[in-house]
Write a protein that holds these residues in place. Structure first.
Motif, PDB file in Angstrom:
ATOM      1  N   THR A 147      29.759  12.461  -8.473  1.00 32.36           N
ATOM      2  CA  THR A 147      28.903  13.611  -8.138  1.00 32.36           C
ATOM      3  C   THR A 147      29.303  14.239  -6.813  1.00 32.36           C
ATOM      4  O   THR A 147      28.578  15.067  -6.275  1.00 32.36           O
ATOM      5  N   SER A 148      30.471  13.878  -6.272  1.00 33.67           N
ATOM      6  CA  SER A 148      30.880  14.379  -4.956  1.00 33.67           C
ATOM      7  C   SER A 148      31.014  15.901  -4.927  1.00 33.67           C
ATOM      8  O   SER A 148      30.741  16.529  -3.905  1.00 33.67           O
ATOM      9  N   ASP A 162      27.921  18.130  -3.710  1.00 31.65           N
ATOM     10  CA  ASP A 162      27.553  18.252  -2.299  1.00 31.65           C
ATOM     11  C   ASP A 162      26.073  17.942  -2.083  1.00 31.65           C
ATOM     12  O   ASP A 162      25.347  18.676  -1.428  1.00 31.65           O
ATOM     13  N   LEU A 163      25.614  16.848  -2.641  1.00 33.25           N
ATOM     14  CA  LEU A 163      24.193  16.492  -2.601  1.00 33.25           C
ATOM     15  C   LEU A 163      23.682  16.123  -1.218  1.00 33.25           C
ATOM     16  O   LEU A 163      22.488  16.163  -0.980  1.00 33.25           O
ATOM     17  N   ASP A 164      24.582  15.785  -0.287  1.00 35.59           N
ATOM     18  CA  ASP A 164      24.125  15.407   1.047  1.00 35.59           C
ATOM     19  C   ASP A 164      23.726  16.611   1.896  1.00 35.59           C
ATOM     20  O   ASP A 164      22.967  16.476   2.849  1.00 35.59           O
ATOM     21  N   THR A 165      24.210  17.785   1.541  1.00 35.96           N
ATOM     22  CA  THR A 165      23.872  18.967   2.340  1.00 35.96           C
ATOM     23  C   THR A 165      23.254  20.090   1.519  1.00 35.96           C
ATOM     24  O   THR A 165      22.526  20.917   2.049  1.00 35.96           O
ATOM     25  N   LYS A 199      20.755  22.095  -0.688  1.00 37.45           N
ATOM     26  CA  LYS A 199      19.312  22.037  -0.906  1.00 37.45           C
ATOM     27  C   LYS A 199      18.979  22.711  -2.229  1.00 37.45           C
ATOM     28  O   LYS A 199      19.576  23.723  -2.585  1.00 37.45           O
ATOM     29  N   LEU A 249      16.314  18.075   0.578  1.00 39.30           N
ATOM     30  CA  LEU A 249      17.147  16.932   0.922  1.00 39.30           C
ATOM     31  C   LEU A 249      16.388  15.620   0.839  1.00 39.30           C
ATOM     32  O   LEU A 249      16.962  14.554   0.957  1.00 39.30           O
ATOM     33  N   GLU A 250      15.072  15.675   0.696  1.00 39.17           N
ATOM     34  CA  GLU A 250      14.265  14.458   0.610  1.00 39.17           C
ATOM     35  C   GLU A 250      14.345  13.925  -0.808  1.00 39.17           C
ATOM     36  O   GLU A 250      13.754  14.464  -1.728  1.00 39.17           O
ATOM     37  N   ARG A 251      15.084  12.814  -1.030  1.00 42.03           N
ATOM     38  CA  ARG A 251      15.161  12.224  -2.344  1.00 42.03           C
ATOM     39  C   ARG A 251      14.964  10.745  -2.235  1.00 42.03           C
ATOM     40  O   ARG A 251      15.279  10.089  -1.339  1.00 42.03           O
TER      41      ARG A 251
END
Length: 162
Positions: free
Chosen positions: A145-146, A149-152, A154, A160-162
């Motif tokens: 899933t890279s 871009d799930l870390d940045t 929205k 971003l809260e998961r």
């Protein structure tokens, strides 16, 4: 009126009882209409054309047209009634027995005993439709899933809260 409505929704045939023969109209009336006022009942009758020969007609096409018009006019109420009628139908002893007569195991409360199931057999249970493929459990890996871009990135709903 409710009896006629549920019979248009679930008419029954070939060993299957109609909704009213299974008693669905009474169950639906208790679940949905017990607390209705006379004005609400009259409004439903008007939607169904009960007094004007819609749902109360002897002509099948007129009754079907009346139910279709009701569905279009008040989709939410139609869905509530249809859902209640369907659930009530499949929980009645008459319909449960009709299902069992088809050779299918069926229980009103399957969570108590479950349904009999044969153990998985690779040769028998392999999909025959030739779509996709089968992986042995030890061949299953994580999905990359890279690129998402799930870390940045929205989303509108989760952020971003998961």
């Amino acid at each position: 009126m409710i009896r006629a409505l549920v019979d248009e929704l679930i008419p029954g045939a070939d060993g299957w009882p109609s909704a009213s023969d299974a008693g669905v109209h009474g169950i639906v009336a208790l679940r949905l209409f017990a607390d209705w006022s006379e004005a609400e009942t009259t409004a439903l009758a008007d939607l169904l054309g009960w007094q004007s020969g819609g749902l109360s007609s002897a002509d099948a096409e007129t009754r079907i047209g009346s139910v279709k018009a009701f569905e279009t006019a008040d989709r939410d109420l139609f869905d509530r009634i249809y859902t209640a009628a369907t659930l009530a139908y499949y929980e009645t002893p008459f319909v449960i027995e009709a299902i069992r007569h088809t050779g299918r195991p069926y229980s009103h409360r399957p969570h108590v005993t479950g349904y009999p199931m044969r153990p998985f057999d690779f040769a028998r249970d392999m999909p025959g439709h030739q779509r996709g493929h089968y992986l042995n459990t030890n061949e299953v890996g994580p999905v990359d899933t890279s690129a998402l871009d799930l870390d940045t990135a929205k989303t509108d709903q989760w952020g971003l809260e998961r």
